[in-house]
Design an enzyme around this catalytic site. Structure first.
Site, PDB file in Angstrom:
ATOM      1  N   GLU A   1       0.833  -1.294   0.211  1.00 58.75           N
ATOM      2  CA  GLU A   1      -0.126  -0.156   0.087  1.00 58.75           C
ATOM      3  C   GLU A   1       0.849   1.447  -0.041  1.00 58.75           C
ATOM      4  O   GLU A   1       0.418   2.325  -0.715  1.00 58.75           O
ATOM      5  CB  GLU A   1      -0.850   0.137   1.229  1.00 58.75           C
ATOM      6  CG  GLU A   1      -1.920  -1.025   1.162  1.00 58.75           C
ATOM      7  CD  GLU A   1      -1.488  -1.994   2.213  1.00 58.75           C
ATOM      8  OE1 GLU A   1      -0.330  -2.527   2.136  1.00 58.75           O
ATOM      9  OE2 GLU A   1      -2.418  -2.774   2.951  1.00 58.75           O
TER      10      GLU A   1
ATOM     11  N   ASP B   1      -2.045  -5.257   3.414  1.00 56.29           N
ATOM     12  CA  ASP B   1      -2.152  -5.591   4.645  1.00 56.29           C
ATOM     13  C   ASP B   1      -2.982  -6.876   4.850  1.00 56.29           C
ATOM     14  O   ASP B   1      -3.992  -6.992   4.224  1.00 56.29           O
ATOM     15  CB  ASP B   1      -2.902  -4.623   5.645  1.00 56.29           C
ATOM     16  CG  ASP B   1      -1.802  -3.367   5.724  1.00 56.29           C
ATOM     17  OD1 ASP B   1      -0.591  -3.339   5.453  1.00 56.29           O
ATOM     18  OD2 ASP B   1      -2.390  -2.315   6.138  1.00 56.29           O
TER      19      ASP B   1
ATOM     20  N   ASP C   1      -5.595  -7.998   6.360  1.00 62.04           N
ATOM     21  CA  ASP C   1      -7.115  -7.972   6.826  1.00 62.04           C
ATOM     22  C   ASP C   1      -8.157  -7.846   5.622  1.00 62.04           C
ATOM     23  O   ASP C   1      -7.405  -7.770   4.496  1.00 62.04           O
ATOM     24  CB  ASP C   1      -7.272  -6.796   7.775  1.00 62.04           C
ATOM     25  CG  ASP C   1      -6.862  -5.520   7.132  1.00 62.04           C
ATOM     26  OD1 ASP C   1      -6.528  -5.192   6.003  1.00 62.04           O
ATOM     27  OD2 ASP C   1      -6.492  -4.432   8.167  1.00 62.04           O
TER      28      ASP C   1
ATOM     29  N   GLU D   1      -9.521  -5.362   4.544  1.00 63.89           N
ATOM     30  CA  GLU D   1      -9.284  -4.070   3.654  1.00 63.89           C
ATOM     31  C   GLU D   1      -8.169  -4.541   2.738  1.00 63.89           C
ATOM     32  O   GLU D   1      -8.314  -4.010   1.472  1.00 63.89           O
ATOM     33  CB  GLU D   1      -9.143  -2.903   4.501  1.00 63.89           C
ATOM     34  CG  GLU D   1      -9.345  -1.683   3.911  1.00 63.89           C
ATOM     35  CD  GLU D   1      -9.731  -0.390   4.927  1.00 63.89           C
ATOM     36  OE1 GLU D   1      -9.832   0.671   4.391  1.00 63.89           O
ATOM     37  OE2 GLU D   1      -9.649  -0.790   5.999  1.00 63.89           O
TER      38      GLU D   1
ATOM     39  N   TYR E   1       1.609  -6.162  13.073  1.00 58.30           N
ATOM     40  CA  TYR E   1       0.460  -5.637  12.479  1.00 58.30           C
ATOM     41  C   TYR E   1      -0.491  -5.105  13.667  1.00 58.30           C
ATOM     42  O   TYR E   1      -0.624  -5.718  14.506  1.00 58.30           O
ATOM     43  CB  TYR E   1      -0.194  -6.479  11.678  1.00 58.30           C
ATOM     44  CG  TYR E   1      -1.137  -5.742  10.557  1.00 58.30           C
ATOM     45  CD1 TYR E   1      -0.793  -4.706   9.838  1.00 58.30           C
ATOM     46  CD2 TYR E   1      -2.803  -6.237  10.803  1.00 58.30           C
ATOM     47  CE1 TYR E   1      -1.848  -3.973   8.955  1.00 58.30           C
ATOM     48  CE2 TYR E   1      -3.574  -5.418   9.936  1.00 58.30           C
ATOM     49  CZ  TYR E   1      -3.019  -4.386   9.152  1.00 58.30           C
ATOM     50  OH  TYR E   1      -3.988  -3.830   8.336  1.00 58.30           O
TER      51      TYR E   1
ATOM     52  N   ARG F   1      -3.705  -3.936  13.298  1.00 62.31           N
ATOM     53  CA  ARG F   1      -4.926  -4.133  13.283  1.00 62.31           C
ATOM     54  C   ARG F   1      -5.320  -5.458  13.473  1.00 62.31           C
ATOM     55  O   ARG F   1      -5.434  -6.512  12.718  1.00 62.31           O
ATOM     56  CB  ARG F   1      -5.774  -3.632  12.022  1.00 62.31           C
ATOM     57  CG  ARG F   1      -5.528  -2.158  11.837  1.00 62.31           C
ATOM     58  CD  ARG F   1      -6.492  -1.625  10.395  1.00 62.31           C
ATOM     59  NE  ARG F   1      -6.264  -0.209  10.272  1.00 62.31           N
ATOM     60  CZ  ARG F   1      -5.125   0.425   9.766  1.00 62.31           C
ATOM     61  NH1 ARG F   1      -4.356  -0.284   9.134  1.00 62.31           N
ATOM     62  NH2 ARG F   1      -5.312   1.884   9.691  1.00 62.31           N
TER      63      ARG F   1
ATOM     64  N   HIS G   1      -3.522 -13.996  13.355  1.00 61.67           N
ATOM     65  CA  HIS G   1      -2.930 -12.591  13.845  1.00 61.67           C
ATOM     66  C   HIS G   1      -2.209 -12.853  15.197  1.00 61.67           C
ATOM     67  O   HIS G   1      -2.461 -13.614  15.865  1.00 61.67           O
ATOM     68  CB  HIS G   1      -3.939 -11.546  13.736  1.00 61.67           C
ATOM     69  CG  HIS G   1      -4.235 -11.208  12.559  1.00 61.67           C
ATOM     70  ND1 HIS G   1      -4.704  -9.730  12.342  1.00 61.67           N
ATOM     71  CD2 HIS G   1      -4.591 -11.659  11.397  1.00 61.67           C
ATOM     72  CE1 HIS G   1      -5.272  -9.845  11.097  1.00 61.67           C
ATOM     73  NE2 HIS G   1      -5.102 -11.003  10.662  1.00 61.67           N
TER      74      HIS G   1
END
Length: 762
Positions: free
Chosen positions: A9, A82, A84, A86, A307, A309, A354
């Site tokens: 990203e 990432d 997740d 999103e 990470y 989140r 995670h």
């Protein structure tokens, strides 16, 4: 040579992982999302299986073009966004764009995920790729579609029934409800008086206090004594009964353990950063993103934390081993438990793949990397490092003692004390709590007392108290409530809070949320007509269903269908049947003093007011005062103040941003000035050398600084001035500038000069 294209990203992330890959890899950044729904009606088509129409995000078009060009020359694609929903959706969008541009013909497409940006994690991910998970993509699409359908149908309804420019969201609306309901609780709260009695005592030359626990044979509760007279009567009775001495009848000694708490997840990091550092949720996540994506610590950029989140409290085995070794080396083997501590995730649908938020290596101590971090990066990294290390240390040992002291024949006082005999994990870290009052017994030491011993009574105090209403939400306590109710997900908390403030539904005063009049009206409308959709249980249930889509247990289109049909019918019905006055007017059981018609509370241009229902024939109005008193809105003249332009009296007026002073000759004279004088920074203006720099507020509510000699001198700046000359160009002052990337720094406001110096915010 085979050329592999890796997409992430951000350029910071690209720079960090580039050094972990060989020459056969090219790493490029998408600069966040590459596509989004069309910003107009019809972007989601419920009649066509909720088909979604996407378009390229304009500001990222050039980056997408560069990716397409590079992909046409590459042999394989690695999507490393990432880990997740999103991030999965971003990877899918990039893949879809490249397919449309015919840049993926006969080329391998690999999805790789890693939860920390270290050499080991990145290379392991590249060696173990998978396909893009459509379950995660569809969960994200469903979430985006729901938010779009709610926003594009509720917002226009608010415009028609309340005022233009308002919005309602699937998760922001229940969050607003929490804040408004808490405010209503506070307004309805009736304080109750109560009294307690405390004794000042002394033993072995050490003074201590004790609280009345039994009076005349009856156990004392909070409301046992509620008035002054019985409190004073009890005091005199006890003083007489004691005759200057209290008898120790019981000494109860115990030892308890306080266990360390789990390492951070997203929500607990946001809460603790708010409590300990004063960071907003947005600031916390922005800073954590920087620590995750990579910081140059001298040997090139490296990701400092895993990470950020996540809702899992797991720690990798290798991380635990490293932490345990550090504890032995730094704090001694006696502070290490025999077995590693294992924590259980409370979140129902935690993603166990995670990890908790932790340093990628605890050997990088905060002090070792401090010189490479901005002040806010250092503070957050220090918080994460300490919490992680403390989570694997021994429990703290606390000795407590409770002593019963007899007063006369039928009354008793109780004294409590405690002492930390072995701090254990508390050597490194202690968690802060929301809205807790200091416990006076927490660190109180009592003298050594034995049963049958007499202690000296110095005095007895009767103390008056009043019950207090529940506290307003802070950012930390609001995030905690959202998490407990299951409203939204940790990654959305920052945007929820930001939206409530941006839409002016709430204000933040002394770090506590207050609903605005508009926020109250919007909440009233939604809870009255869309009760189900702002219900905490319904919102949490919808989140659970989205999680089920992510796990592949549920299909996203049937989920949207089940939501959409009754929701759309309700919107259409309200559009036809509810009038604007039904929403913005609240009837009062009171007649207009001018014409006798009923009064109502109404929403004006800026806030609520009380007005006559006979308007426009009757123009009676008054403000809604806090004490419900009738207070006319007629402008109040300011005694002894005249307009500097025309000499007419000045009066207090009410505008969009509150009260201000205006000329009574308006509209012939349009002079206005703030009700309160602007704060004087005391810094001399560098341009005219006559005035000083004042802190002012623009029409948009933004703080700026300008010369007190305005309009003669028009020198102004956006950042707070500091009375320190620039060491580079000798400009008479510097300014304090805060940026996302560099934190707080002193910069020279003299445009030709580029001097800047980072400083600690405190």
């Amino acid at each position: 040579m085979t050329k592999n294209l890796v997409i992430v990203e951000s350029p910071a992330k690209a720079k960090t992982i580039k050094k972990y890959l060989g020459t056969g890899f090219e790493v490029m950044a998408s600069y966040g999302h590459v596509r989004d729904l069309l910003p107009k009606k019809g972007a989601v088509d419920p009649d066509n299986h909720f088909a979604m129409r996407y378009e390229l995000i304009e500001k990222n078009t050039k980056h997408v073009t560069a990716i397409v060009t590079a992909m046409k020359k590459a042999d394989a694609l690695y999507l490393a966004t990432d880990p997740d929903r999103e991030g999965e959706a971003i990877s899918w969008h990039i893949q879809e764009i490249l397919q449309e541009k015919k840049a993926l013909k006969n080329k391998g497409v690999h999805r790789v995920v890693f939860y920390e940006i270290t050499r080991t994690a990145v290379q392991a991910a590249i060696n173990n790729p998978r396909a893009v998970s459509m379950e995660l993509v569809n969960a994200q699409q469903a979430r985006r579609a729901l938010d779009y359908l709610v926003g594009f149908n509720l917002s226009p309804l608010l415009w028609k029934k309340i005022r233009r420019g308002l919005s309602a969201g699937r998760v922001q609306s229940p969050a607003l409800r929490l804040i408004v309901e808490r405010e209503e609780e506070i307004e309805k709260f009736v304080p109750q008086e109560y009294w307690d009695l405390t004794a000042d005592t002394e033993a072995h030359k050490q003074a201590f206090t004790a609280k009345l626990s039994v009076y005349k044979g009856e156990k004392q509760e909070q409301f046992s004594i509620t008035q002054t007279e019985p409190a004073e009567k009890a005091k005199q009775y006890l003083l007489k009964a004691a005759n200057g001495k209290l008898l120790v009848t019981k000494v109860d000694k115990k030892q308890r353990k306080r266990n360390p708490i789990a390492p951070f997840i997203t929500s607990t990091l946001q809460q603790e950063a708010a409590r300990k550092l004063g960071f907003t949720a947005q600031r916390t996540m922005r800073t954590a993103q920087q620590l995750y994506e990579g910081i140059d610590t001298g040997g090139g950029a490296v990701g400092l934390i895993s990470y950020m989140r996540t809702d899992s409290v797991n720690l990798a085995d290798e991380a635990i081993a490293e932490i345990r070794a550090l504890i032995i080396d730094r704090y001694g083997k006696e502070n290490l438990p025999d077995e590693p501590r294992v924590y259980k995730t409370k979140a129902k649908n935690a993603q166990e793949a995670h990890e908790a938020i932790r340093p990628t290596s605890v050997l990088r101590t905060p002090d070792a990397v401090k010189e490479h971090l901005s002040p806010e990066q250092y503070k957050l990294y220090d918080l994460i490092w300490k919490r992680t290390v403390a989570s694997q240390m021994i429990s703290a040992t606390i000795d407590t003692v409770a002593v019963d002291l007899q007063c006369g024949q039928d009354s008793y006082f109780r004294a409590n004390g405690s002492v930390v005999t072995d701090p254990g994990f508390m050597r490194v870290y202690q968690e802060d709590m929301d809205d807790t009052k200091n416990n006076p017994d927490e660190d109180r030491m009592l003298p050594p007392l034995t049963e049958g011993e007499e202690v000296k009574l110095l005095d007895i105090h009767a103390n008056q108290h009043f019950t207090e209403p529940p506290p307003r939400y802070s950012e930390a306590s609001l995030i905690k409530a959202l998490e407990e109710y299951g409203i939204g997900r940790p990654s959305t908390y920052a945007s929820i809070i930001s939206t409530l403030q941006t839409r002016e539904y709430t204000t933040l005063d002394q770090k506590r949320f207050h609903p605005t009049d508009v926020g109250r009206i919007v909440n009233k409308f939604l809870t009255q007509y869309f009760t189900q959709y702002v219900d905490y249980g319904f919102t949490a249930g919808l989140e659970d269903e989205l999680d089920a889509v992510a796990r592949g247990e549920k299909q996203w289109v049937p989920l949207l269908t089940e939501f959409w049909k009754p929701f759309k019918k309700l919107v259409d019905d309200i559009l036809e049947t509810v009038q604007r006055k039904d929403v913005t007017h609240e009837a009062l059981d009171e007649k207009c003093p001018d014409c006798g018609k009923p009064l109502s509370i109404r929403l004006g241009r800026y806030n609520r007011f009380i007005g006559c229902t006979g308007y426009p024939e009757c123009k009676y109005t008054r403000s809604v005062a806090d004490d419900k008193a009738e207070e006319t809105v007629a402008p109040e003249l300011v005694e002894g103040r005249t307009c500097p332009k025309c000499g007419a009296p000045l009066q207090i007026k009410v505008g969009r941003y509150g009260k201000f002073l205006g000329c009574t000759s308006y509209p012939d004279c349009k002079h206005i000035e703030p009700l309160q004088k602007p704060k004087d920074t005391g810094v001399v203006c560098p341009e005219c050398s006559k005035g000083t720099i004042l802190q002012r507020k623009s029409r948009n509510g933004k703080i700026f600084f300008s010369c007190s000699e305005y309009p003669k001198c028009k020198y102004a700046l956006w950042n707070e001035p500091v009375a320190t000359p620039c060491p580079k160009c000798a400009w008479p002052l510097l300014s304090k500038k805060v940026t996302k990337k560099r934190g707080t720094e002193l910069v020279c406001p003299n445009k030709p000069c580029d001097f800047s110096k980072q400083v600690d915010e405190e």
